[in-house]
Design a protein around this motif. Structure first.
Motif, PDB file in Angstrom:
ATOM      1  N   GLY A 155       0.823  -1.197   0.000  1.00  0.00           N
ATOM      2  CA  GLY A 155       0.000   0.000   0.000  1.00  0.00           C
ATOM      3  C   GLY A 155       0.859   1.249   0.000  1.00  0.00           C
ATOM      4  N   HIS A 192     -10.132  -2.209   3.317  1.00  0.00           N
ATOM      5  CA  HIS A 192     -10.169  -1.334   2.147  1.00  0.00           C
ATOM      6  C   HIS A 192      -8.848  -1.360   1.390  1.00  0.00           C
ATOM      7  CE1 HIS A 192     -13.724   0.035   4.191  1.00  0.00           C
ATOM      8  NE2 HIS A 192     -14.072   0.690   3.106  1.00  0.00           N
ATOM      9  N   ARG A 242      -0.696   1.458   9.335  1.00  0.00           N
ATOM     10  CA  ARG A 242      -1.781   0.891   8.533  1.00  0.00           C
ATOM     11  C   ARG A 242      -1.373  -0.488   8.011  1.00  0.00           C
ATOM     12  NH1 ARG A 242       1.039   4.067   5.038  1.00  0.00           N
ATOM     13  NH2 ARG A 242       1.136   3.388   2.860  1.00  0.00           N
ATOM     14  N   VAL A 280      -2.985  -1.447   2.373  1.00  0.00           N
ATOM     15  CA  VAL A 280      -3.931  -0.328   2.306  1.00  0.00           C
ATOM     16  C   VAL A 280      -3.240   0.897   1.706  1.00  0.00           C
ATOM     17  CG1 VAL A 280      -5.413   1.240   3.635  1.00  0.00           C
ATOM     18  CG2 VAL A 280      -5.265  -1.191   4.268  1.00  0.00           C
TER      19      VAL A 280
END
Length: 193
Positions: A21, A118, A147, A151
């Motif tokens: 991410g 997500h 995180r 993500v």
């Protein structure tokens, strides 16, 4: 304009690093920060909704009932956009209330980011409640650094704090060269809703 010869060889080597991410920041005084973030969200949504991965857009300054062009089309597509604020500060009747809404909105966004369900979370206009002191920068930095690995987070807004720019993977600064507003042309529906 100077004419160039098109390249006949690729000018870069393929990256060999780990896929993970990204933290992407769109900042600066030029137009297009949110528009670019929405384009990324659409690209991610088009690619990932088939695989049941989620994309979420939070707008820190827009009211929950906002019905701009992006809200209308995203609603039709099933891509959620959530307004968390009560409008820009010059429209607010109570800045303490605006600050509280920003804190409540950040709590939602933080939970979404850390929840890991997500693929991408867009934090549109996040820089404003940060630079107004409504949301603690340290909490945002901790959340971004902790995180889940897959993500992606996209942050938009002018004057992004340098601490976020330092940890970001990709930073684009939109530079204002010329704007219709400077010539007395009002905002156009569908361009600057």
């Amino acid at each position: 304009m100077q004419i160039e010869t098109p390249p006949t060889e690729k000018r870069y080597d393929k990256a060999e690093g780990e896929r993970r991410g990204l933290l992407i920041v769109n900042t600066g005084d030029g137009k297009g920060k949110s528009t670019a973030a929405f384009g990324l969200a659409l690209r991610a949504f088009g690619r990932t909704h088939v695989h049941h991965k989620l994309v979420k857009i939070y707008q820190f300054m827009k009211v929950p009932s906002a019905r701009f062009g992006e809200h209308r089309i995203f609603e039709q597509l099933g891509l959620p956009v959530e307004g968390l604020g009560d409008g820009f500060s010059w429209k607010s009747k109570d800045l303490d209330h605006s600050a509280e809404l920003a804190r409540q909105g950040w709590a939602k966004a933080r939970d979404t980011i850390l929840g890991g369900a997500h693929f991408m979370v867009v934090l549109d206009e996040l820089t404003y409640p940060l630079i107004y002191g409504w949301i603690p920068l340290d909490d945002v930095l901790t959340t971004l650094q902790q995180r889940p690995k897959d993500v992606h987070v996209v942050i938009t807004g002018r004057r992004c704090p340098p601490e976020i720019i330092t940890i970001a993977d990709t930073v684009t600064e939109m530079t204002l060269v010329k704007h219709a507003f400077q010539a007395g042309i009002p905002a156009q529906r569908g361009i600057e809703d």
